[in-house]
Write an enzyme that holds these catalytic residues in place. Structure first.
Site, short mmCIF file in Angstrom:
data_model
loop_
_atom_site.label_atom_id
_atom_site.label_comp_id
_atom_site.label_asym_id
_atom_site.label_seq_id
_atom_site.Cartn_x
_atom_site.Cartn_y
_atom_site.Cartn_z
N GLU A 126 0.85 -1.19 0.00
CA GLU A 126 0.00 0.00 0.00
C GLU A 126 0.88 1.24 0.00
O GLU A 126 1.92 1.25 0.65
CB GLU A 126 -0.88 0.02 1.27
CG GLU A 126 -1.84 -1.15 1.36
CD GLU A 126 -2.35 -1.36 2.79
OE1 GLU A 126 -2.71 -0.37 3.44
OE2 GLU A 126 -2.35 -2.52 3.25
N LYS A 128 2.31 4.69 1.14
CA LYS A 128 2.31 5.33 2.45
C LYS A 128 1.98 6.80 2.24
O LYS A 128 2.82 7.59 1.82
CB LYS A 128 3.70 5.17 3.08
CG LYS A 128 3.75 5.53 4.54
CD LYS A 128 5.06 5.04 5.15
CE LYS A 128 5.13 5.36 6.63
NZ LYS A 128 5.07 6.79 6.90
N ASP A 130 1.37 10.57 2.81
CA ASP A 130 2.01 11.53 3.71
C ASP A 130 0.94 12.46 4.27
O ASP A 130 0.71 13.54 3.76
CB ASP A 130 3.07 12.32 2.94
CG ASP A 130 4.05 12.99 3.88
OD1 ASP A 130 3.98 12.72 5.09
OD2 ASP A 130 4.86 13.79 3.39
N TYR A 238 -8.06 8.08 3.45
CA TYR A 238 -7.89 6.71 2.96
C TYR A 238 -7.85 5.78 4.17
O TYR A 238 -7.06 6.01 5.09
CB TYR A 238 -6.57 6.56 2.21
CG TYR A 238 -6.64 6.93 0.74
CD1 TYR A 238 -7.64 6.40 -0.08
CD2 TYR A 238 -5.69 7.77 0.18
CE1 TYR A 238 -7.68 6.73 -1.43
CE2 TYR A 238 -5.73 8.10 -1.16
CZ TYR A 238 -6.73 7.57 -1.96
OH TYR A 238 -6.77 7.89 -3.29
N LYS A 328 10.84 3.28 2.47
CA LYS A 328 10.82 4.72 2.23
C LYS A 328 11.33 5.07 0.84
O LYS A 328 12.27 4.47 0.35
CB LYS A 328 11.69 5.42 3.28
CG LYS A 328 11.12 5.34 4.69
CD LYS A 328 9.82 6.14 4.79
CE LYS A 328 9.46 6.46 6.22
NZ LYS A 328 9.57 7.84 6.57
N CYS A 433 30.82 37.11 -24.23
CA CYS A 433 30.53 35.71 -24.47
C CYS A 433 31.72 34.84 -24.09
O CYS A 433 32.83 35.07 -24.56
CB CYS A 433 30.20 35.51 -25.95
SG CYS A 433 30.03 33.79 -26.43
N CYS A 436 33.20 33.14 -27.58
CA CYS A 436 33.91 33.87 -28.64
C CYS A 436 34.45 35.22 -28.17
O CYS A 436 35.16 35.88 -28.92
CB CYS A 436 32.99 34.07 -29.84
SG CYS A 436 31.62 35.19 -29.51
N CYS A 451 25.11 36.80 -26.56
CA CYS A 451 26.32 37.02 -27.34
C CYS A 451 25.89 37.72 -28.63
O CYS A 451 24.94 37.32 -29.29
CB CYS A 451 26.97 35.68 -27.66
SG CYS A 451 28.16 35.77 -29.00
N CYS A 457 29.95 33.19 -33.74
CA CYS A 457 30.24 32.58 -32.43
C CYS A 457 30.14 31.06 -32.56
O CYS A 457 29.10 30.53 -32.92
CB CYS A 457 29.24 33.10 -31.40
SG CYS A 457 29.36 32.28 -29.81
ZN LIG Z 1 29.73 34.13 -28.62
#
Ligand SMILES: [Zn+2]
Length: 713
Positions: A126, A128, A130, A238, A328, A433, A436, A451, A457
């Protein structure tokens, strides 16, 4: 989670010190858990510390005093409610964390019962839940009393509150079945995740304290002195276990659960009966996977020996039954440190910060990185200036709490500033960047630095190629990220179209052959060329998506394909627009579902001055874009017309009306312009109606619209 098993090797004084430290934390946590509904530490942490505590007790029995924590189930109940004794003690369960623990559990039982070790035992499984445990005492089918667990012997009388919970029957339905004269039904009071979110939204609206999690909200609601308040909280129940029972009517846990359903209780539909440990492990894995998608929190599974006769033979230890164990789930939260902050460059040049973490197990998954989104997020503010993590910034070296739900990308929930070293410095987001070295630009109203180098790039170019071949784009098998990196470094593929030139340049009849490179052979090279050649034909929507235009995702690509139907029409329409022309007359501004951000991005992409036009030409030399196939349309008076809806339609939603219009061959636009042919005006039409008059657009009422729809049904 690893079981903490530190050995003290007879060092009594350090063991004692640790034990007293643990006692303090655990007592504190127990009290807040049972009385304040506000947890001081997470459940996973609690279980781990309690296990360490028990291990020390085991190693040093001399340190075990009469008030040993591990022999008590919880704290004493608080004094608001009348205390009542349970007819039968409410035990807690011993925990299993690893698969080995299950095999041991099974073995212990067989040895205790003196049955053949090769036999398989039947267990019920079953989830568990919480929530908060509750024991319901029924006499002659009537609910007499409801009590919280308290310390396991004595709980609080919350009958009035239990009576307002819908799933708890005040009278049992037992026509046609036997029922014990007096018995206790035990189960869990909880709040679904969905209801919990709604509850917190309303708490926030009313300026009330937010609940930390569904369990605390449920605990608080159950222990209200005014049951009217309890009634307003979305509590569910439940039922799952039997306490005291005056007559031995039920033969097994399975039998009992089936009877509970008949009596009118809600029984969890994941509950099942199986044989042997391997089946338990299989179900564990299955439900762990489902965990995130369930509408309620569960923190593990409970396995019980199914046969009640065997259960009574097995009996119990000081406070746990021998016939049950809780398996658990791993905690979904963990603490770790940020080792570094890296900047990744995306296909549109976006610089995305990523936290490199000391690897930590979160919810059963090893996590070593987490997204940091953008500069503002690191600083502790969102794009609207609202505080994130109470406005605490993130730095390299910080001690942080990681949270992960289901398969969602792990998130940094909080940072512990008290653990920050004095030398730590605020993180400076780069202004260039990292790939580059070009300048990074942050536009107004955009949280992202980009960039500025475009396809010059390397990183952007590579990401763009990866996007181009990805699943929802060209979907080319065998061209994974690593291979693209490799081909890019070799200079073989610098632009998307060069994928289609691979065979010609590096095939078996070329001077440089892919098949001769390390890691490749004749067959694997041929397979790659074949899967590339298979993709020389592509649908319009996929093609638009593959171009990686900023803000143009899968949905937008579909919309554009549907609207323009061919790539030629799309690019002609858009490239005729000038970027600085914001007039509402442009076709692209009038497609339903395309906002101005997307429109601007498209205009920029297709403008003749953009480097993309060369790129596009190169790609189109290699592939054939298949026109979008219109859904079957009816030829009607609306075919080919551009129509706009405005005001409230009484008989159709806007979505439905749009679908009808498209079926009738019309194009639906969102605003009125000189290109509009027909305006369909529902109730309280405003500016669009006036504009239509200015443009001398034909206006139809809803009634007239409907008659066209029905004529062509
Ligand atoms: Zn770049």
């Amino acid at each position: 989670m690893k079981t903490p098993n530190i050995k003290y090797n007879n060092d009594v004084s350090s063991a004692e010190k640790r034990l007293s430290h643990l006692t303090k934390i655990l007592k504190n946590a127990q009290e807040s858990y049972y009385n304040d509904d506000d947890p001081s530490i997470s459940d996973g942490e609690y279980d781990k510390l309690l296990l360490e505590y028990k291990n020390i007790e085991k190693e040093f029995p001399s340190l075990l005093d009469s008030g040993s924590l591990s022999q008590k189930v919880g704290a004493k109940p608080s004094s608001k409610f009348k205390k009542v004794s349970h007819q039968k003690a409410m035990l807690s369960l011993s925990n299993a964390f690893e698969e080995n623990d299950l095999a041991e559990f099974d073995l212990r039982i067989k040895k205790f019962l003196n049955i053949d070790l090769k036999e398989t035992l039947e267990y019920t499984v079953e989830p568990k839940i919480d929530g908060v445990s509750l024991s319901l005492l029924y006499e002659d089918g009537n609910l007499i009393r409801a009590a919280t667990r308290g310390d396991g012997q004595e709980g609080e009388d919350v009958t009035q509150n239990a009576l307002v919970i819908q799933e708890i029957p005040s009278k049992l339905n037992f026509s046609g079945v036997k029922i014990p004269q007096s018995f206790e039904v035990r189960g869990e009071v909880f709040i679904t995740k969905h209801d919990f979110n709604l509850l917190n939204i309303s708490q926030e609206k009313n300026n009330l304290k937010l609940f930390a999690n569904p369990r605390n909200a449920a605990a608080g609601a159950l222990r209200q002195l005014d049951s009217e308040i309890t009634k307003k909280r979305p509590l569910k129940f439940y039922a799952y276990s039997l306490g005291h029972c005056s007559h031995d009517i039920f033969t097994s846990q399975k039998d009992f659960l089936e009877n509970l359903a008949v009596f009118g209780f809600l029984v969890n539909d994941l509950s099942q009966t199986v044989s042997g440990v391997p089946s338990l492990i299989e179900i564990y894995k299955d439900i762990l996977e489902k965990r995130a998608s369930l509408n309620y929190d569960i923190d593990g599974l409970v396995y019980k020996v199914n046969d009640f006769l065997l259960q009574s033979r097995l009996g119990e230890r000081s406070n746990t039954p021998r016939w049950a164990i809780a398996h658990k789930f791993p905690a979904e939260e963990a603490y770790t440190t940020i080792e570094d902050i890296e900047i990744q460059v995306g296909r549109t040049g976006a610089l995305s910060p990523v936290a490199r973490l000391s690897p930590v197990n979160v919810g059963g998954v090893l996590v070593s990185s987490a997204t940091l989104h953008n500069e503002d997020y690191i600083k502790g503010f969102d794009s609207e200036g609202n505080k994130i993590r109470d406005g605490k910034d993130l730095r390299i070296g910080d001690f942080v709490r990681i949270y992960r739900a289901g398969d969602v990308i792990p998130k940094i929930e909080d940072v512990d500033i008290s653990k920050r070293s004095k030398e730590s410095k605020a993180y400076l987001f780069p202004r260039s960047c990292p790939s580059c070295g070009s300048n990074a630009v942050r536009e107004q109203d955009d949280a992202v630095w980009r960039c500025s180098a475009g396809l010059v790039c390397n990183e952007q170019a590579k990401e763009r190629i990866k996007h181009f071949v990805s699943k929802k784009a060209f979907n080319i098998d065998g061209l994974g990220d690593k291979i693209i990196d490799q081909f890019y470094e070799l200079g073989w593929i610098r632009f998307p179209h060069e994928i289609f030139l691979l065979e010609q340049k590096y095939g078996n009849s070329s001077y440089t052959k892919l098949s001769e490179r390390e890691g490749w052979g004749k067959l694997s090279a041929e397979n790659l060329f074949e899967s590339i050649n298979n993709k020389r034909k592509i649908g319009l929507a996929r093609f638009i998506f593959s171009l990686g235009i900023r803000h143009v995702g899968e949905n937008t690509a579909n919309l554009l394909a549907e609207y323009f139907t061919s790539f030629e029409k799309l690019s002609n329409s858009i490239s005729s627009c000038r970027f600085d022309d914001s007039s509402n007359d442009l076709e692209i501004h009038n497609i339903d579902g395309i906002g101005s951000k997307i429109a601007d991005s498209l205009i920029e992409f297709f403008s003749l001055s953009s480097s993309n036009s060369f790129l596009l030409g190169d790609i189109l030399n290699e592939v054939k874009v298949v026109d979008f196939e219109q859904l079957k349309t009816v030829v009607s008076t609306l075919t080919g017309k551009v129509i706009v809806f405005t005001g409230n339609l009484k008989s159709q939603t806007r979505q439905e009306a749009k679908a009808h219009a498209e079926r009738l061959g019309a194009k639906v636009s969102s605003s009125v312009s000189s290109k509009t042919n027909i305006l369909i005006a529902g109730e309280s039409s405003g500016t669009k109606l006036n504009k239509a008059k200015d443009f001398k657009v034909k206006v139809l009422s809803e009634k007239e619209w409907l008659s066209i729809v029905f004529e062509n049904e």
